[in-house]
Design an enzyme around this catalytic site. Structure first.
Site, PDB file in Angstrom:
ATOM      1  N   GLY A  87     -43.633  -5.508  39.016  1.00 57.77           N
ATOM      2  CA  GLY A  87     -43.880  -6.814  38.375  1.00 57.77           C
ATOM      3  C   GLY A  87     -44.971  -6.751  37.612  1.00 57.77           C
ATOM      4  O   GLY A  87     -45.914  -6.395  37.588  1.00 57.77           O
ATOM      5  N   HIS A 139     -33.953 -19.012   1.853  1.00 57.29           N
ATOM      6  CA  HIS A 139     -34.564 -19.260   3.325  1.00 57.29           C
ATOM      7  C   HIS A 139     -35.001 -18.319   3.348  1.00 57.29           C
ATOM      8  O   HIS A 139     -36.083 -17.708   3.001  1.00 57.29           O
ATOM      9  CB  HIS A 139     -33.086 -17.814   3.274  1.00 57.29           C
ATOM     10  CG  HIS A 139     -32.996 -17.148   2.492  1.00 57.29           C
ATOM     11  ND1 HIS A 139     -32.553 -16.252   0.615  1.00 57.29           N
ATOM     12  CD2 HIS A 139     -33.676 -15.036   2.749  1.00 57.29           C
ATOM     13  CE1 HIS A 139     -32.565 -15.485   0.305  1.00 57.29           C
ATOM     14  NE2 HIS A 139     -33.412 -14.669   1.619  1.00 57.29           N
ATOM     15  N   HIS A 140     -35.497 -18.540   4.639  1.00 57.01           N
ATOM     16  CA  HIS A 140     -36.601 -17.960   5.269  1.00 57.01           C
ATOM     17  C   HIS A 140     -38.116 -18.832   4.893  1.00 57.01           C
ATOM     18  O   HIS A 140     -39.344 -19.391   5.251  1.00 57.01           O
ATOM     19  CB  HIS A 140     -37.718 -17.336   4.594  1.00 57.01           C
ATOM     20  CG  HIS A 140     -36.862 -15.299   5.262  1.00 57.01           C
ATOM     21  ND1 HIS A 140     -35.458 -16.242   6.269  1.00 57.01           N
ATOM     22  CD2 HIS A 140     -36.245 -14.572   4.636  1.00 57.01           C
ATOM     23  CE1 HIS A 140     -35.405 -14.735   6.146  1.00 57.01           C
ATOM     24  NE2 HIS A 140     -35.500 -13.684   5.563  1.00 57.01           N
ATOM     25  N   ASP A 186     -35.818  -9.449   2.677  1.00 58.51           N
ATOM     26  CA  ASP A 186     -35.631  -8.913   1.065  1.00 58.51           C
ATOM     27  C   ASP A 186     -36.604  -9.204   0.665  1.00 58.51           C
ATOM     28  O   ASP A 186     -36.721  -8.829  -1.147  1.00 58.51           O
ATOM     29  CB  ASP A 186     -34.133 -10.181   0.557  1.00 58.51           C
ATOM     30  CG  ASP A 186     -34.557 -11.275   1.133  1.00 58.51           C
ATOM     31  OD1 ASP A 186     -35.209 -11.825   2.034  1.00 58.51           O
ATOM     32  OD2 ASP A 186     -34.079 -11.896   0.262  1.00 58.51           O
ATOM     33  N   GLU A 203     -41.594  -7.461  13.889  1.00 62.26           N
ATOM     34  CA  GLU A 203     -42.741  -7.076  12.795  1.00 62.26           C
ATOM     35  C   GLU A 203     -44.009  -6.943  14.150  1.00 62.26           C
ATOM     36  O   GLU A 203     -45.239  -7.069  13.485  1.00 62.26           O
ATOM     37  CB  GLU A 203     -42.687  -8.731  11.742  1.00 62.26           C
ATOM     38  CG  GLU A 203     -41.831  -8.726  11.006  1.00 62.26           C
ATOM     39  CD  GLU A 203     -40.073  -8.956  11.376  1.00 62.26           C
ATOM     40  OE1 GLU A 203     -39.358  -9.023  10.800  1.00 62.26           O
ATOM     41  OE2 GLU A 203     -39.939  -9.080  12.796  1.00 62.26           O
ATOM     42  N   ASP A 205     -45.194  -1.591  34.390  1.00 61.24           N
ATOM     43  CA  ASP A 205     -43.695  -1.898  34.047  1.00 61.24           C
ATOM     44  C   ASP A 205     -43.941  -3.521  33.359  1.00 61.24           C
ATOM     45  O   ASP A 205     -43.313  -3.426  32.061  1.00 61.24           O
ATOM     46  CB  ASP A 205     -43.184  -2.335  35.345  1.00 61.24           C
ATOM     47  CG  ASP A 205     -43.319  -2.819  36.221  1.00 61.24           C
ATOM     48  OD1 ASP A 205     -44.679  -2.784  36.419  1.00 61.24           O
ATOM     49  OD2 ASP A 205     -42.975  -3.002  37.698  1.00 61.24           O
ATOM     50  N   GLU A 255     -50.939 -10.877  37.444  1.00 67.26           N
ATOM     51  CA  GLU A 255     -50.643 -12.251  37.741  1.00 67.26           C
ATOM     52  C   GLU A 255     -50.070 -12.874  39.082  1.00 67.26           C
ATOM     53  O   GLU A 255     -51.432 -13.713  39.734  1.00 67.26           O
ATOM     54  CB  GLU A 255     -49.643 -12.779  37.288  1.00 67.26           C
ATOM     55  CG  GLU A 255     -49.694 -13.377  35.161  1.00 67.26           C
ATOM     56  CD  GLU A 255     -49.680 -11.785  34.592  1.00 67.26           C
ATOM     57  OE1 GLU A 255     -49.298 -10.581  34.870  1.00 67.26           O
ATOM     58  OE2 GLU A 255     -50.211 -11.868  33.137  1.00 67.26           O
ATOM     59  N   ASN A 266     -45.304  -1.005  39.691  1.00 69.75           N
ATOM     60  CA  ASN A 266     -45.478  -1.785  40.626  1.00 69.75           C
ATOM     61  C   ASN A 266     -45.294  -2.864  40.783  1.00 69.75           C
ATOM     62  O   ASN A 266     -45.403  -4.052  41.395  1.00 69.75           O
ATOM     63  CB  ASN A 266     -46.466  -1.449  41.253  1.00 69.75           C
ATOM     64  CG  ASN A 266     -47.686  -2.480  39.455  1.00 69.75           C
ATOM     65  OD1 ASN A 266     -47.253  -2.383  38.351  1.00 69.75           O
ATOM     66  ND2 ASN A 266     -48.635  -2.365  39.384  1.00 69.75           N
ATOM     67  N   GLY A 316     -55.899 -10.142  24.664  1.00 68.40           N
ATOM     68  CA  GLY A 316     -55.464  -9.649  25.938  1.00 68.40           C
ATOM     69  C   GLY A 316     -53.574  -9.992  26.358  1.00 68.40           C
ATOM     70  O   GLY A 316     -53.442 -10.831  27.109  1.00 68.40           O
TER      71      GLY A 316
END
Length: 566
Positions: free
Chosen positions: A475, A125-126, A39, A62, A446, A479, A473, A419
Site C-alpha cells: 500500500g 469532437h474534442h 485524428d 498521454e 507498489d 501516506e 509493502n 511529487g
C-alpha cells in the site's frame, strides 16, 4: 534535413512546417517524440514516421508520454511530447505541470483542428461545444513559459521564439499545430536556434566577485550546496571545476542529487534541513560561507523548512541572478558566476577542513531473515554500475535513495517538488531511450507502479532494459507515515507483480523474480548484472510499516504542517 525545392521570390529553400519543427528538435538533440495518436495529429505523425532522424514512441496514454518526455529531457536537455486537441493534451497537462515545477525543458505539441474550423468555432469532437478553441491553450499557459498557435505565416518565427524560451528558462512550452498547417511551406531554418548566452555586464560581474571575495576573506569552512537548477542549466562540469579549485565541502538538496560527484573528497551527502544526518547538516549549517547553486528551497527538500542559512554568510546563484550576502546582482547567469567564483576560491587559499578526504558510504547492514529498507538500499547501492541512472519514485524509494552514494558519472532522477506518484516508470522509459549506454535502475513502490504499470509494455516494445525494483509493502506507505496508518484508503489491490512483464508483452528473456530475504535480493541483482540487455523486474517484499528514517522524520513534519482535524 532532406533537399527541398525552392519556390520563394529569391529561390529561398522552403520546407514544410513539420520539417521545420523536426529540424529544430534535432538541433536540440531530440531524436524521440513521445505521445498518443489522435485524428488531429496524424498528419504530423506521418512526417515523424518518415523522418530518418526521429523515432515515434507511442505510449499507453498521454500522461505517461509527458512523464517519459520529462525523463528524456533530464538526460538529453530537451524533449518533445505530441498529443491531440482537448482530450489528449488535457491528459498530459499534469506531466507538463510537473516539468514546469521541476524546471524541465520540453515542448508539448498539440495537433488541433484545421484553421478554418477553429476560426468558425464549429462544434467538432474534442471541443467543449461552445465555439471557443482557446480554452486548452489558456490552461497550458499556466504551466508553460511560452506558447503559440502556429499558422503558415508565423510558424518559423514562433517555433524559434518558443523553443528559445524553453532553453533560456528551462521549462515547458506549448505549440498548437493545426492539421492544415503541417504541410504548409515556409522558409527553411537559417541561423542556428541556439545562440551563445549573453555575457553579464563586466562591471556588474566584477562587483559581484569582489563582494564574494570579501565574504570569503578569513573563512575556514566553505560549502557548496547544489540543487536541481544546477543540473538543468548544465553546471555539472563547471561545478566539478569549482570544487577542484579549493578544499571546500559540498552537499546537495535531494532535488539536486547526482549533479555533484559523490565519490569526490569533501562530499558530505544530502542536506534536508533539521532532519539531515550529522555530516551533511554540519557541512551546511556550520559553514563560514555557504554557496548555493541553483538551489531554491521547498518543504520537501528542506525537511519542512527546517533549514538554517544566514543570508549574510550566503552566496546564492540562480538563473540570471546572483547574490552575495544581501546584495543582489541581476543579470548574471549561473555558469558565468560559477566560473568567476572558481578564481575567487582559488585565491582565497582556504585551509583543508578536518575529515576532508573521507567519502560518504552506506552504513553496513547485518544480514537477516527479513528484508528491510536498510537491506534494500545497501544492496542497490552496491549494485549500481558506474554511469548508471538511479530513478527513485516519490515516497519510500525517493527518501531511501538519498542515503545511497552514487558511483562515478552516475545520474539521479526523482520528482520531489511536484511529487506525482507513478511518474518514474514512464520517466525510466525516457531515460533509457535518452541514454541507451547508461542502464537505468528504478526503485518504485507498489502503489505508484499501479498507476503507470502499462508502460512496461512500451519498454519491451522499444527494447528498453532497465532494472525495476518494485517495493511491495502493501500500500501507500508514505501516506500511512503521514496520516491514516491503518486507514483503508491507503490500501491497494494485491497484484502479481512478477506476472506483469509477460502480461504486457515482454519477451522470453525478461527476468521477473520475487524476493523476501537479503540473500534472495543479492542473487536477483547479481542476475540483473549478468543480463544487461534484458528488462529485469524484482518484486521486493518488505514489512508494511518499514520506512526510511528520513521519510519518517519528514512525514511527521508534513503531518504537523497539514494540521489534520485542527
Amino acid at each position: 534535413m532532406p533537399d527541398t525545392p525552392s519556390d520563394g521570390p529569391q529561390d529561398t529553400p522552403r520546407v514544410t512546417v513539420a520539417a521545420y519543427l523536426l529540424h529544430r528538435l534535432r538541433e536540440l538533440g531530440v531524436e524521440h517524440l513521445f505521445g498518443v495518436p489522435g485524428d488531429y495529429n496524424l498528419g504530423f505523425l506521418d512526417q515523424v514516421a518518415d523522418s530518418p532522424e526521429h523515432t515515434w514512441v507511442g505510449t499507453c496514454n498521454e500522461l505517461d508520454a509527458a512523464y517519459a518526455a520529462d525523463g528524456y529531457a533530464r538526460l538529453r536537455g530537451a524533449a518533445a511530447l505530441v498529443t491531440t486537441f482537448g482530450v489528449g493534451e488535457l491528459s498530459a497537462v499534469n506531466g507538463v505541470a510537473g516539468a514546469y515545477a521541476e524546471s524541465v525543458p520540453l515542448v508539448a505539441v498539440t495537433g488541433m483542428p484545421a484553421t478554418e474550423v477553429a476560426s468558425a468555432g464549429r462544434p467538432v469532437h474534442h471541443t467543449l461545444m461552445d465555439g471557443d478553441y482557446g480554452h486548452f491553450g489558456r490552461m497550458f499557459a499556466e504551466v508553460t513559459v511560452a506558447r503559440a498557435d502556429l499558422t503558415a505565416d508565423n510558424a518559423p518565427a514562433e517555433i524559434d521564439r518558443v523553443l528559445r524560451a524553453m532553453l533560456r528558462q528551462s521549462r515547458p512550452v506549448h505549440l498548437n499545430l493545426p492539421t492544415d498547417v503541417v504541410l504548409a511551406r515556409v522558409p527553411a531554418p537559417g541561423e542556428p536556434l541556439v545562440a551563445a548566452e549573453e555575457a553579464a555586464d563586466p562591471g556588474l560581474l566584477r562587483d559581484f566577485l569582489a563582494s564574494c571575495a570579501r565574504m570569503l576573506d578569513g573563512a575556514c569552512r566553505v560549502t557548496v550546496l547544489a540543487g536541481h537548477e544546477a543540473e538543468r542549466y548544465g553546471l555539472r562540469e563547471p561545478l566539478r571545476e569549482l570544487l577542484a579549485a579549493a578544499p571546500v565541502r559540498s552537499a546537495v538538496f535531494s532535488s539536486g542529487k547526482g549533479v555533484l560527484d559523490e565519490t569526490a573528497a569533501g562530499f558530505a551527502g544530502t542536506y534536508t534541513g533539521g532532519i539531515s544526518d550529522k555530516r551533511a547538516r554540519s557541512a551546511v549549517e556550520d559553514a563560514d560561507c555557504l554557496i548555493l547553486v541553483g538551489a531554491p528551497v521547498s518543504d520537501s527538500v528542506t525537511g519542512g523548512f527546517s533549514h538554517h542559512f544566514a543570508p549574510e554568510r550566503t552566496i546564492e546563484l540562480r538563473p540570471s541572478r546572483a547574490a552575495a550576502g544581501r546584495a543582489v546582482y541581476e543579470g548574471i547567469g549561473m555558469a558565468e558566476a560559477v566560473g568567476g567564483l572558481r578564481g575567487v576560491l582559488r585565491d582565497a587559499r582556504l585551509p583543508v577542513p578536518d575529515g576532508y578526504g573521507e567519502t560518504v558510504a552506506y552504513p553496513a547492514v547485518a544480514a537477516g531473515a527479513e528484508l528491510t529498507q536498510r537491506h534494500l538500499w545497501s544492496a542497490v547501492g552496491s549494485f549500481l554500475p558506474e554511469g548508471s541512472v538511479l530513478v527513485a519514485e516519490q515516497g519510500t524509494a525517493f527518501y531511501g535513495a538519498q542515503e545511497v552514494p552514487l558511483p562515478a558519472d552516475a545520474r539521479f532522477v526523482g520528482q520531489p517538488l511536484w511529487g506525482s506518484i507513478g511518474y518514474t516508470l514512464p520517466a525510466t522509459l525516457g531515460t533509457e531511450l535518452a541514454a541507451p549506454g547508461r542502464r537505468s535502475v528504478l526503485v518504485i513502490g507498489d502503489g505508484s507502479l499501479q498507476l503507470t504499470a502499462q508502460e512496461l509494455g512500451t519498454m519491451a516494445r522499444y527494447g528498453a532494459a532497465p532494472v525495476i525494483v518494485v517495493v511491495n509493502n502493501d500500500g501507500y506507505t508514505v501516506e500511512r507515515a503521514i496520516h491514516g496508518a491503518t486507514a483503508s484508503y491507503n490500501d491497494i489491490a494485491a497484484w502479481d507483480y512478477t506476472a506483469l512483464p509477460a502480461a504486457f508483452g515482454a519477451g522470453p528473456g525478461t527476468v521477473a523474480v520475487r524476493v523476501t530475504t537479503p540473500a534472495e535480493l543479492a542473487d536477483a541483482l547479481a542476475l540483473a548484472a549478468r543480463t544487461p540487455d534484458e528488462l529485469v523486474l524484482i518484486e521486493a517484499v518488505l514489512p508494511r510499516e518499514d520506512a526510511p528514517e528520513l521519510l519518517t522524520a519528514l512525514a511527521e513534519r508534513f503531518a504537523a504542517q497539514n494540521a489534520y482535524g485542527a
